[in-house]
Scaffold this motif. Structure first.
Motif, PDB file in Angstrom:
ATOM      1  N   LYS A 180       0.806  -1.216   0.000  1.00  0.00           N
ATOM      2  CA  LYS A 180       0.000   0.000   0.000  1.00  0.00           C
ATOM      3  C   LYS A 180       0.842   1.270   0.000  1.00  0.00           C
ATOM      4  O   LYS A 180       0.455   2.277  -0.596  1.00  0.00           O
ATOM      5  CB  LYS A 180      -0.944  -0.008   1.200  1.00  0.00           C
ATOM      6  CG  LYS A 180      -2.079  -1.013   1.081  1.00  0.00           C
ATOM      7  CD  LYS A 180      -3.000  -0.963   2.278  1.00  0.00           C
ATOM      8  CE  LYS A 180      -4.139  -1.973   2.135  1.00  0.00           C
ATOM      9  NZ  LYS A 180      -5.052  -1.967   3.301  1.00  0.00           N
ATOM     10  N   ASN A 181       1.993   1.226   0.636  1.00  0.00           N
ATOM     11  CA  ASN A 181       2.824   2.435   0.703  1.00  0.00           C
ATOM     12  C   ASN A 181       3.429   2.809  -0.648  1.00  0.00           C
ATOM     13  O   ASN A 181       3.970   3.910  -0.804  1.00  0.00           O
ATOM     14  CB  ASN A 181       3.937   2.258   1.739  1.00  0.00           C
ATOM     15  CG  ASN A 181       4.925   1.169   1.363  1.00  0.00           C
ATOM     16  OD1 ASN A 181       4.521   0.040   1.100  1.00  0.00           O
ATOM     17  ND2 ASN A 181       6.202   1.476   1.355  1.00  0.00           N
ATOM     18  N   LEU A 182       3.301   1.915  -1.646  1.00  0.00           N
ATOM     19  CA  LEU A 182       3.821   2.200  -2.978  1.00  0.00           C
ATOM     20  C   LEU A 182       2.719   2.486  -4.002  1.00  0.00           C
ATOM     21  O   LEU A 182       3.013   2.752  -5.166  1.00  0.00           O
ATOM     22  CB  LEU A 182       4.679   1.030  -3.477  1.00  0.00           C
ATOM     23  CG  LEU A 182       5.967   0.741  -2.702  1.00  0.00           C
ATOM     24  CD1 LEU A 182       6.662  -0.494  -3.272  1.00  0.00           C
ATOM     25  CD2 LEU A 182       6.904   1.941  -2.737  1.00  0.00           C
ATOM     26  N   HIS A 183       1.454   2.443  -3.571  1.00  0.00           N
ATOM     27  CA  HIS A 183       0.346   2.614  -4.517  1.00  0.00           C
ATOM     28  C   HIS A 183       0.386   3.974  -5.224  1.00  0.00           C
ATOM     29  O   HIS A 183      -0.083   4.090  -6.359  1.00  0.00           O
ATOM     30  CB  HIS A 183      -0.995   2.425  -3.807  1.00  0.00           C
ATOM     31  CG  HIS A 183      -1.327   0.999  -3.559  1.00  0.00           C
ATOM     32  ND1 HIS A 183      -2.609   0.559  -3.290  1.00  0.00           N
ATOM     33  CD2 HIS A 183      -0.556  -0.119  -3.531  1.00  0.00           C
ATOM     34  CE1 HIS A 183      -2.600  -0.754  -3.107  1.00  0.00           C
ATOM     35  NE2 HIS A 183      -1.364  -1.178  -3.244  1.00  0.00           N
ATOM     36  N   SER A 184       0.933   4.978  -4.586  1.00  0.00           N
ATOM     37  CA  SER A 184       0.988   6.311  -5.199  1.00  0.00           C
ATOM     38  C   SER A 184       1.913   6.345  -6.412  1.00  0.00           C
ATOM     39  O   SER A 184       1.826   7.251  -7.244  1.00  0.00           O
ATOM     40  CB  SER A 184       1.441   7.351  -4.178  1.00  0.00           C
ATOM     41  OG  SER A 184       2.752   7.049  -3.712  1.00  0.00           O
ATOM     42  N   ARG A 185       2.778   5.356  -6.536  1.00  0.00           N
ATOM     43  CA  ARG A 185       3.700   5.300  -7.675  1.00  0.00           C
ATOM     44  C   ARG A 185       3.077   4.626  -8.890  1.00  0.00           C
ATOM     45  O   ARG A 185       3.659   4.632  -9.967  1.00  0.00           O
ATOM     46  CB  ARG A 185       4.982   4.558  -7.282  1.00  0.00           C
ATOM     47  CG  ARG A 185       5.849   5.298  -6.269  1.00  0.00           C
ATOM     48  CD  ARG A 185       7.151   4.544  -6.041  1.00  0.00           C
ATOM     49  NE  ARG A 185       7.852   4.354  -7.301  1.00  0.00           N
ATOM     50  CZ  ARG A 185       8.846   3.479  -7.473  1.00  0.00           C
ATOM     51  NH1 ARG A 185       9.217   2.697  -6.461  1.00  0.00           N
ATOM     52  NH2 ARG A 185       9.448   3.360  -8.635  1.00  0.00           N
ATOM     53  N   PHE A 186       1.898   4.039  -8.713  1.00  0.00           N
ATOM     54  CA  PHE A 186       1.258   3.286  -9.782  1.00  0.00           C
ATOM     55  C   PHE A 186       0.410   4.193 -10.664  1.00  0.00           C
ATOM     56  O   PHE A 186      -0.414   4.963 -10.181  1.00  0.00           O
ATOM     57  CB  PHE A 186       0.394   2.174  -9.188  1.00  0.00           C
ATOM     58  CG  PHE A 186      -0.417   1.407 -10.196  1.00  0.00           C
ATOM     59  CD1 PHE A 186       0.196   0.721 -11.233  1.00  0.00           C
ATOM     60  CD2 PHE A 186      -1.807   1.371 -10.103  1.00  0.00           C
ATOM     61  CE1 PHE A 186      -0.557   0.014 -12.157  1.00  0.00           C
ATOM     62  CE2 PHE A 186      -2.563   0.654 -11.013  1.00  0.00           C
ATOM     63  CZ  PHE A 186      -1.932  -0.025 -12.049  1.00  0.00           C
ATOM     64  N   ALA A 187       0.607   4.104 -11.971  1.00  0.00           N
ATOM     65  CA  ALA A 187      -0.199   4.841 -12.952  1.00  0.00           C
ATOM     66  C   ALA A 187      -1.188   3.874 -13.587  1.00  0.00           C
ATOM     67  O   ALA A 187      -0.787   3.020 -14.379  1.00  0.00           O
ATOM     68  CB  ALA A 187       0.702   5.453 -14.019  1.00  0.00           C
ATOM     69  N   PRO A 188      -2.470   3.939 -13.231  1.00  0.00           N
ATOM     70  CA  PRO A 188      -3.449   2.976 -13.754  1.00  0.00           C
ATOM     71  C   PRO A 188      -3.499   2.989 -15.278  1.00  0.00           C
ATOM     72  O   PRO A 188      -3.206   4.004 -15.923  1.00  0.00           O
ATOM     73  CB  PRO A 188      -4.776   3.464 -13.152  1.00  0.00           C
ATOM     74  CG  PRO A 188      -4.383   4.261 -11.955  1.00  0.00           C
ATOM     75  CD  PRO A 188      -3.086   4.915 -12.315  1.00  0.00           C
TER      76      PRO A 188
END
Length: 351
Positions: A180-188
């Motif tokens: 979860k702490n890396l979800h901000s790095r994901f580009a859908p």
């Protein structure tokens, strides 16, 4: 071999709004690292390129002497013997020969994202063809099957085993399951501009890809199937991985040139196991090693020694031992009809 012009060619081939990344290693050195429309360290959905990450985990099991590809699956997973599958070898299971691309009742998205439920259903299922006589792409089920196999040997899911034995050791940004702490790095993923052609009604291919339609593929680009926060964290082994092109290239550079995986093991995994007509995809020129795809006219990449995997949105990672190349491409906007984004063929052809 000229690498200096590749970055410019890449920007000519891929529109900025499609958002893509490209990284190439040659002889263990990074020679191309470029992106367009997106930051180079953003994580992008790689779909079936996830299978190439799984292949590294399975190869590590083989390297450590914990898995023998020539043995029957039942030696590790006794329940798999049901309905005439007792003679299926691990190698056949991992090269799309087991006849289990789906179940006749169908697998729901929730079952696919459970630890063992879908595996139990597949183990109980009768194969769609006599195992070993045909091959057909097990788009999602192969991830379920290999994860259960890994669990029976290690007590860990394949995502957990990959993280501890492969990804964390390489330090690469290539994930099966994103914390979860890396979800901000994901580009859908961005939806395709063109609408994909549906499979013929009543075909095995239509049955296997039923889930894609249920997930509202055309509108949402499979986001609801794989990339809700919970499913992103789960990391569906066959198609739910995320990575940057840097991460994909780096993890294979670690495996190949830094002896992360024994060269003889990778060479064995890259040997052609099946080729010709794919019973599920209804294509006449497909080829697989053990988990890895091999280059064909349908998916042209590298020399005959090359191995890797493409993904539904257009991404690909491959290793070409003959040319000492590692190639990784990711794209945020899904391409039509899926699989390797053929717009980058001019780059692959000049390597």
């Amino acid at each position: 071999m000229k690498f200096s012009c590749i970055e410019e060619l890449f920007k000519q081939l891929i529109p900025e709004e499609d958002q893509a990344q490209l990284v190439i290693y040659h002889q263990g050195k990074k020679v191309v690292d470029t992106s367009i429309g997106i930051e180079p360290d953003k994580l992008i959905a790689i779909y079936s390129v996830s299978k190439a990450l799984c292949a590294l985990a399975i190869a590590k099991l083989v390297q450590d002497g914990k898995l023998d590809l020539t043995k029957r699956v039942t030696e590790y997973w006794p329940e798999f013997a049901a309905n005439g599958k007792d003679s299926v070898t691990v190698r056949q299971l991992l090269s799309h020969q087991a006849g289990l691309p789906e179940t006749r009742a169908g697998l729901t998205a929730d079952q696919i994202h459970s630890e063992h439920h879908a595996a139990e259903m597949l183990a109980a299922e009768a194969p769609f063809w006599q195992p070993g006589t045909e091959f057909g792409y097990h788009a999602l089920s192969i991830g379920i099957l290999m994860s259960e196999l890994v669990f029976r040997i290690t007590g860990k899911s394949i995502q957990q085993y990959f993280e501890s034995e492969v990804r964390s050791k390489s330090g690469a940004d290539a994930f099966l399951g994103l914390s979860k702490n890396l979800h901000s790095r994901f580009a859908p993923p961005l939806p395709p501009i063109e609408i994909p052609t549906p499979a013929p009604e009543g075909s095995l291919r239509a049955h296997v890809f039923r889930l894609f339609a249920e997930a509202n593929y055309i509108k949402n680009g499979l986001k609801q199937l794989f990339f809700t926060p919970e499913r992103l964290e789960f990391g569906t082994p066959a198609a739910g991985g995320v990575a940057s092109a840097r991460g994909l290239a780096e993890i294979f550079n670690w495996a190949v040139t830094k002896d992360g995986i024994n060269k003889s093991v990778l060479a064995d995994f890259s040997k052609v196991q099946v080729s010709g007509h794919d019973f599920v995809l209804e294509q006449d020129d497909r080829a697989f090693g053990t988990l890895f795809m091999k280059p064909t006219s349908v998916c042209p990449f590298g020399t005959v020694s090359a191995y890797g995997h493409d993904g539904a949105a257009g991404a690909i990672v491959f290793v070409d031992p003959e040319r000492e190349i590692i190639f990784a491409y990711t794209v945020r906007r899904m391409t039509n009809p899926g699989g390797l984004d053929l717009r980058i063929s001019p780059i692959i052809e000049q390597l």
